[in-house]
Design an enzyme around this catalytic site. Sequence first.
Site, mmCIF file in Angstrom:
data_model
loop_
_atom_site.group_PDB
_atom_site.id
_atom_site.type_symbol
_atom_site.label_atom_id
_atom_site.label_comp_id
_atom_site.label_asym_id
_atom_site.label_seq_id
_atom_site.Cartn_x
_atom_site.Cartn_y
_atom_site.Cartn_z
ATOM 1 N N CYS A 130 -1.289 12.878 -1.583
ATOM 2 C CA CYS A 130 -0.403 11.951 -2.269
ATOM 3 C C CYS A 130 1.049 12.273 -1.945
ATOM 4 O O CYS A 130 1.524 13.366 -2.237
ATOM 5 C CB CYS A 130 -0.607 12.004 -3.778
ATOM 6 S SG CYS A 130 0.486 10.838 -4.619
ATOM 7 N N ASN B 210 5.243 2.331 -2.803
ATOM 8 C CA ASN B 210 5.047 2.645 -4.211
ATOM 9 C C ASN B 210 5.393 4.105 -4.434
ATOM 10 O O ASN B 210 5.280 4.943 -3.542
ATOM 11 C CB ASN B 210 3.614 2.346 -4.661
ATOM 12 C CG ASN B 210 2.677 3.498 -4.429
ATOM 13 O OD1 ASN B 210 2.680 4.483 -5.172
ATOM 14 N ND2 ASN B 210 1.881 3.414 -3.366
ATOM 15 N N GLY C 31 3.384 8.143 -8.517
ATOM 16 C CA GLY C 31 3.457 9.564 -8.873
ATOM 17 C C GLY C 31 2.318 10.026 -9.742
ATOM 18 O O GLY C 31 2.500 10.854 -10.638
ATOM 19 N N SER D 2 -8.314 4.406 -4.155
ATOM 20 C CA SER D 2 -7.856 5.041 -5.388
ATOM 21 C C SER D 2 -6.424 4.619 -5.739
ATOM 22 O O SER D 2 -5.550 4.572 -4.880
ATOM 23 C CB SER D 2 -7.902 6.562 -5.219
ATOM 24 O OG SER D 2 -7.350 7.192 -6.359
ATOM 25 N N ASN E 50 -4.116 7.874 3.397
ATOM 26 C CA ASN E 50 -3.266 7.654 2.244
ATOM 27 C C ASN E 50 -2.006 6.950 2.744
ATOM 28 O O ASN E 50 -1.896 6.611 3.921
ATOM 29 C CB ASN E 50 -2.919 8.994 1.563
ATOM 30 C CG ASN E 50 -2.705 8.818 0.063
ATOM 31 O OD1 ASN E 50 -2.024 7.889 -0.368
ATOM 32 N ND2 ASN E 50 -3.263 9.704 -0.744
ATOM 33 N N THR E 51 -1.060 6.720 1.878
ATOM 34 C CA THR E 51 0.134 5.961 2.275
ATOM 35 C C THR E 51 1.044 6.784 3.191
ATOM 36 O O THR E 51 0.996 8.006 3.205
ATOM 37 C CB THR E 51 0.931 5.536 1.031
ATOM 38 O OG1 THR E 51 1.192 6.692 0.241
ATOM 39 C CG2 THR E 51 0.157 4.536 0.203
ATOM 40 N N GLY F 279 -7.338 -1.558 -0.737
ATOM 41 C CA GLY F 279 -6.287 -1.135 -1.657
ATOM 42 C C GLY F 279 -5.330 -2.269 -1.969
ATOM 43 O O GLY F 279 -5.624 -3.135 -2.805
ATOM 44 N N LYS G 180 -8.503 5.552 -9.923
ATOM 45 C CA LYS G 180 -7.185 6.176 -9.869
ATOM 46 C C LYS G 180 -7.305 7.696 -9.972
ATOM 47 O O LYS G 180 -8.074 8.218 -10.762
ATOM 48 C CB LYS G 180 -6.385 5.647 -11.073
ATOM 49 C CG LYS G 180 -5.032 6.280 -11.318
ATOM 50 C CD LYS G 180 -3.960 5.673 -10.464
ATOM 51 C CE LYS G 180 -2.648 6.468 -10.523
ATOM 52 N NZ LYS G 180 -1.891 6.350 -9.262
ATOM 53 N N GLY H 176 -0.540 -1.359 2.909
ATOM 54 C CA GLY H 176 -0.654 -2.767 3.272
ATOM 55 C C GLY H 176 -0.796 -2.989 4.768
ATOM 56 O O GLY H 176 -0.808 -2.037 5.554
HETATM 57 C C1 LIG Z 1 0.124 1.323 -6.034
HETATM 58 C C2 LIG Z 1 -0.683 2.341 -5.297
HETATM 59 C C3 LIG Z 1 -1.136 3.479 -5.945
HETATM 60 C C4 LIG Z 1 -1.883 4.443 -5.274
HETATM 61 N N1 LIG Z 1 -2.359 5.533 -5.934
HETATM 62 C C5 LIG Z 1 -3.176 6.419 -5.305
HETATM 63 C C6 LIG Z 1 -3.780 7.494 -6.005
HETATM 64 O O1 LIG Z 1 -3.606 7.657 -7.200
HETATM 65 N N2 LIG Z 1 -4.568 8.351 -5.302
HETATM 66 C C7 LIG Z 1 -4.832 8.192 -3.964
HETATM 67 O O2 LIG Z 1 -5.575 8.980 -3.389
HETATM 68 N N3 LIG Z 1 -4.275 7.162 -3.282
HETATM 69 C C8 LIG Z 1 -3.462 6.273 -3.914
HETATM 70 N N4 LIG Z 1 -2.925 5.209 -3.211
HETATM 71 C C9 LIG Z 1 -3.230 5.079 -1.785
HETATM 72 C C10 LIG Z 1 -4.394 4.117 -1.555
HETATM 73 O O3 LIG Z 1 -5.578 4.610 -2.134
HETATM 74 C C11 LIG Z 1 -4.621 3.877 -0.047
HETATM 75 O O4 LIG Z 1 -4.921 5.121 0.556
HETATM 76 C C12 LIG Z 1 -3.404 3.297 0.640
HETATM 77 O O5 LIG Z 1 -2.755 2.386 -0.211
HETATM 78 C C13 LIG Z 1 -3.743 2.598 1.950
HETATM 79 O O6 LIG Z 1 -4.610 1.506 1.759
HETATM 80 P P1 LIG Z 1 -4.110 -0.023 1.564
HETATM 81 O O7 LIG Z 1 -3.129 -0.296 2.651
HETATM 82 O O8 LIG Z 1 -5.346 -0.845 1.649
HETATM 83 O O9 LIG Z 1 -3.468 -0.092 0.221
HETATM 84 C C14 LIG Z 1 -2.171 4.257 -3.903
HETATM 85 C C15 LIG Z 1 -1.709 3.115 -3.244
HETATM 86 C C16 LIG Z 1 -0.977 2.160 -3.916
HETATM 87 C C17 LIG Z 1 -0.510 0.959 -3.170
#
Ligand SMILES: Cc1cc2nc3c(=O)[nH]c(=O)nc-3n(C[C@H](O)[C@H](O)[C@H](O)COP(=O)(O)O)c2cc1C
Lengths: 255, 255, 305, 305
Positions: C130, C69, C72, C21, C192-193, C265, C45, C217
């Site tokens: 989040c 990131n 928000g 997402s 999540n992050t 992601g 999203k 990442g």
């Molecule tokens: C730019 C960006 C925007 C994100 N927005 C959301 C969001 O709106 N809702 C959500 O649950 N996670 C959001 N995430 C988290 C990602 O869904 C994911 O959980 C996280 O980035 C870890 O995976 P990745 O390392 O493959 O990116 C966002 C991540 C990034 C990088």
Amino acid sequence: MHQITARVVENKEITRDIFRLTLFAPAVARESKPGQFVHLQCGVNQSYILRRPFSVHQTVGVDAFDVLIRVVGDGTKWLAARRPKDSVNLIGPLGRGFTIGAELKRALIVAGGMGVAPLVFLALKLAEEKVKVYTVMGAASKDQLLDFMDLKRLTRKIAVSTDDGSQGHKGLVTDILGKEIEEADPDVVFACGPLAMLRAVAGISRRYSTSCQMSLEARMACGVGACLGCTVGAKDNYLKVCSDGPVFDTQELGW
Amino acid sequence: MHQITARVVENKEITRDIFRLTLFAPAVARESKPGQFVHLQCGVNQSYILRRPFSVHQTVGVDAFDVLIRVVGDGTKWLAARRPKDSVNLIGPLGRGFTIGAELKRALIVAGGMGVAPLVFLALKLAEEKVKVYTVMGAASKDQLLDFMDLKRLTRKIAVSTDDGSQGHKGLVTDILGKEIEEADPDVVFACGPLAMLRAVAGISRRYSTSCQMSLEARMACGVGACLGCTVGAKDNYLKVCSDGPVFDTQELGW
Amino acid sequence: MGSLEVDIAGLKMKNPVTTASGTYGSGKEYSDLIDINRLGAICVKTVTLKPMSGNPPPRLWETPSGMLNSIGLQNDGVEAFIDNDLPFLSKQDIPVIVSIAGTSIDDFSRLAKMLSAQSDIDALELNISCPNAKVGGMIFGSDEKLAAEVVSKTKMASTKPLIVKLTPNTGDISAIARACERAGADGLSLINTVYGMSVEVDTLKPRLGSIVGGLSGPAIKPIAVRMVWEVAKVVNIPIIGMGGILTAEDALEFIIAGASGVAVGTANFIDPQAPIKIIDGMNKFLEKHGVSSIQDLVGALKIDS
Amino acid sequence: MGSLEVDIAGLKMKNPVTTASGTYGSGKEYSDLIDINRLGAICVKTVTLKPMSGNPPPRLWETPSGMLNSIGLQNDGVEAFIDNDLPFLSKQDIPVIVSIAGTSIDDFSRLAKMLSAQSDIDALELNISCPNAKVGGMIFGSDEKLAAEVVSKTKMASTKPLIVKLTPNTGDISAIARACERAGADGLSLINTVYGMSVEVDTLKPRLGSIVGGLSGPAIKPIAVRMVWEVAKVVNIPIIGMGGILTAEDALEFIIAGASGVAVGTANFIDPQAPIKIIDGMNKFLEKHGVSSIQDLVGALKIDS
Ligand SMILES: Cc1cc2nc3c(=O)[nH]c(=O)nc-3n(C[C@H](O)[C@H](O)[C@H](O)COP(=O)(O)O)c2cc1C
Ligand SMILES: Cc1cc2nc3c(=O)[nH]c(=O)nc-3n(C[C@H](O)[C@H](O)[C@H](O)COP(=O)(O)OP(=O)(O)OC[C@H]3O[C@@H](n4cnc5c(N)ncnc54)[C@H](O)[C@@H]3O)c2cc1C
Ligand SMILES: Cc1cc2nc3c(=O)[nH]c(=O)nc-3n(C[C@H](O)[C@H](O)[C@H](O)COP(=O)(O)OP(=O)(O)OC[C@H]3O[C@@H](n4cnc5c(N)ncnc54)[C@H](O)[C@@H]3O)c2cc1C
Ligand SMILES: Cc1cc2nc3c(=O)[nH]c(=O)nc-3n(C[C@H](O)[C@H](O)[C@H](O)COP(=O)(O)O)c2cc1C
Ligand code: FES
Ligand code: FES
């Protein structure tokens, strides 16, 4: 032990995916002993961060030395792409090399695949010390028998095995080792190669009550004995491959 | 919008630390409009992971296009090291370029430093559309006046400023902009350059009630409007530089 | 050829790969570059009840093998989502997961109700994790009781499978996971992050407008794999694993650690082909090892004992 | 030229740079490669009361911009440390910080007492944050009450400044930090490694002998900077920041976020010259910006409001 940004003198692909990289580093060339290694930084800003260890393959004159590199991943790929005038940051010489006892008369070298890397240097040193050297060497196929001519020149007898039978015995080095030990009657067996081979060599040497030194591999971080990351299980403790080894007597390991 | 692994046709250092990289990518060359950009992957296994955006500088024939690259960090350093036959993975053309209204008769181009990158392409297009083009151009010094000859050829008048006075007015582009607007009486000002310059250009254009389009920069992740990372604050919301822009009318921004 | 099919919380996916997402917009943004119908599912999203403008820029900063990131939760609100984004998704032939967030339990319930009425939505993802918004955010995700409450209330308001997205910014993710399971979650997604920040030393300023942001990442992959493994040990509902997945091998790490599905992601930004390459790579892996179904690999970690 | 001198918990350091425990052995290992007397202080590998053999190999795995380790506090015990390692350190001209860990509060007290008797030791670092050992480890570091108890008891047994090393594997590091401060800690150091794991997909096996290990290196820097910033806001004792510091710029991020000192860990493996380069780079930074003392930068983060 030195940290040096060494200039690349030459980098030659001696057979598919195996490179001989020559580095200008006088202090390291002068101080290295067979079985010691250097810890090479394989680029900066890479997603992998650690140095990679490579045996000193041979000194070249008094100012340079070679490493033999098999390309297996990103770090070795980076090294393979170095060209003359590029430079490589290195730490070395590191670790404990092969021990050549004052009494040593007869030695058998066992080289498996890339395990040959530190053994030409050893054979040279043994020849200098007037030790009678015998060699058993194995590889996947004939073209992978690295340094064959060098070792042949330095040893009384060289026995060969290849997985595909393209040269010598078809099969494993360890198939023919017993016979060669009987024939050469060595005071010590020096081995380097894949772990499974080393385990088998240790067993065979023990059977013939021959002492045995072998160079081990382990993932390393510091390379200087500070992090305790590269340990190998010995009898009742852990030994550091980088600084207690990489060469161990099989007795220390309890193998 | 395409994702292509493009072959490098040429990579030339046109002045210190500025490279003109020519990439073979027919679909992108054909579809690009002035002000659009490409998103370049600057290597794999690097510790930095994101692509970098670059304006399409000029199409080269029908199959290739140029980007102008100033080396400022690791990604641009990697691009600078590309050689013919290497390849670069790219996504493009991306974003909204400059809007050339059907009624447009007279235009003034304002280029600051590397901001010249998308403007030659624009000047060419304007010339094709029979728009009368005037240019004001600024840089740190004479040798940094990129594309000066091209722009000179394409425009009725070119006014220059340099920080060190080595050519034209000594000072800022914005010192001389008012006068040039008065003289050229443009229907629209097209600008690209550092943020501070763009802010000033927006103010001056507003003072002359001249509409103004400018290409903005922002750190980007996706480049395609999916991540909302590259936003710029507009009047009462955030706009995406990558897909709502990079070219904006100053009115949209509330500048 | 082995089968990549998985069933996650009632979602029939032709392969385990979905999008994370917030990294994929509503899918449309990437549809010129890849055939999104090859995905196992798409997760859009996060949407909120009312439009949200998000955090002040700069919102991105690159870090070693990762990025921060601070978007928000910028979005146009659930109604705009239904009107503008859903029609495109409806035309696709893959399950659609809609991520939702709110400031109050009531927000979540209302969102769940509104979205449950949409037949083209296949599951809801509860974003209680989040790190970038006062709204929704982590308050719910780092407290067992609150997490349980929001999950059970949302579950009551929803007719769709409910996947709960967990935050790594907690001391004991297993406890939160168990609480969500008990409260009725049909699946979990993690991670999540990770909260992080960076400073521009020459100006003494934070690199992000909101000072702190979320790290994603490859840098966080080892953390994410570990959390999936921990959570998989204590729950019986399926897990979608994510965090730094770039390659099929990365994805398989998560599956072997216990995830039934994976989400891509940040990798989309690096290479939009990443999800496709991951699917292809999974197929090759099954073939190479003679595994008949990817499901045989879920939680297949071999531990000496 | 600006001054790099700092005073951390009574430790007079000529510059803010120390080594991270466990990455530098007892200093001797690196003394051929750098002049360790240029360091602000040295912090040695954690010692325990009795010898510990550590975790089974493999103990290392490299991850994107980071590494996992599972050393497990292998050491020869405090007596061997005093006999074999301390004499070398005594000959050096820099403050010596000895890191200690134990299974029980009593262990910590006994260690503190034994080491307080050594005049060549300048401070103790309480490692209540090692993710790699049942001993000592995180139990103390992730519970406010236990942390406070071990700190106050150790403090009573010790005549040396007491620095407490915190784990990032907790939901609220500020709360633990505050508890340690109240219990009498003279300083804090953070962060220890982040729990992580990795899987070798072809064999389905964990990459580490102990399955889970600690993530260090540049990958975790954004997490570490954020935690330093959070903790600095709520405590009044000095902080030693660490986690992925490779360059002077990295170190300055921590200082600007609120750390008075920094420790270099994984970077030593990458480049043994890193600490020296960091010290030189800090000097240049002070000069470039006309800052008279590094202390002026501690917590100097500029926040728009
Ligand atoms: C730019 C960006 C925007 C994100 N927005 C959301 C969001 O709106 N809702 C959500 O649950 N996670 C959001 N995430 C988290 C990602 O869904 C994911 O959980 C996280 O980035 C870890 O995976 P990745 O390392 O493959 O990116 C966002 C991540 C990034 C990088
Ligand atoms: C003391 C010592 C001496 C060595 N001498 C030589 C030599 O002379 N020539 C040579 O080609 N190689 C030698 N090696 C192995 C060499 O260090 C690795 O091949 C190299 O680190 C791989 O780096 P990479 O980035 O290319 O591969 P990675 O992508 O890191 O890994 C690729 C493969 O190599 C294995 N590998 C990685 N690092 C090591 C390591 N430290 N030890 C063992 N296996 C590893 C991995 O498990 C994996 O299977 C030696 C290793 C040690 C410990
Ligand atoms: C739409 C657009 C078009 C652009 N066109 C060009 C062009 O034609 N030629 C050109 O040389 N550059 C152009 N840029 C800027 C270019 O993208 C950056 O210089 C590049 O990303 C820097 O990468 P790096 O890894 O070398 O530097 P980094 O190490 O990432 O950063 C070095 C410096 O560059 C700045 N920077 C990094 N990324 C960006 C970015 N996306 N936007 C603005 N500043 C950045 C950083 O703040 C830092 O000061 C453009 C940017 C955008 C957004
Ligand atoms: C190989 C290794 C061993 C470590 N051993 C210890 C230890 O014994 N005691 C301790 O408090 N921290 C130990 N740590 C954690 C470091 O001191 C430091 O907190 C962490 O690695 C983060 O810093 P870095 O990213 O600069 O390495 C160890 C880290 C590594 C990489
Ligand atoms: S690699 Fe650090 S002790 Fe051997
Ligand atoms: S870079 Fe992702 S929306 Fe612009």
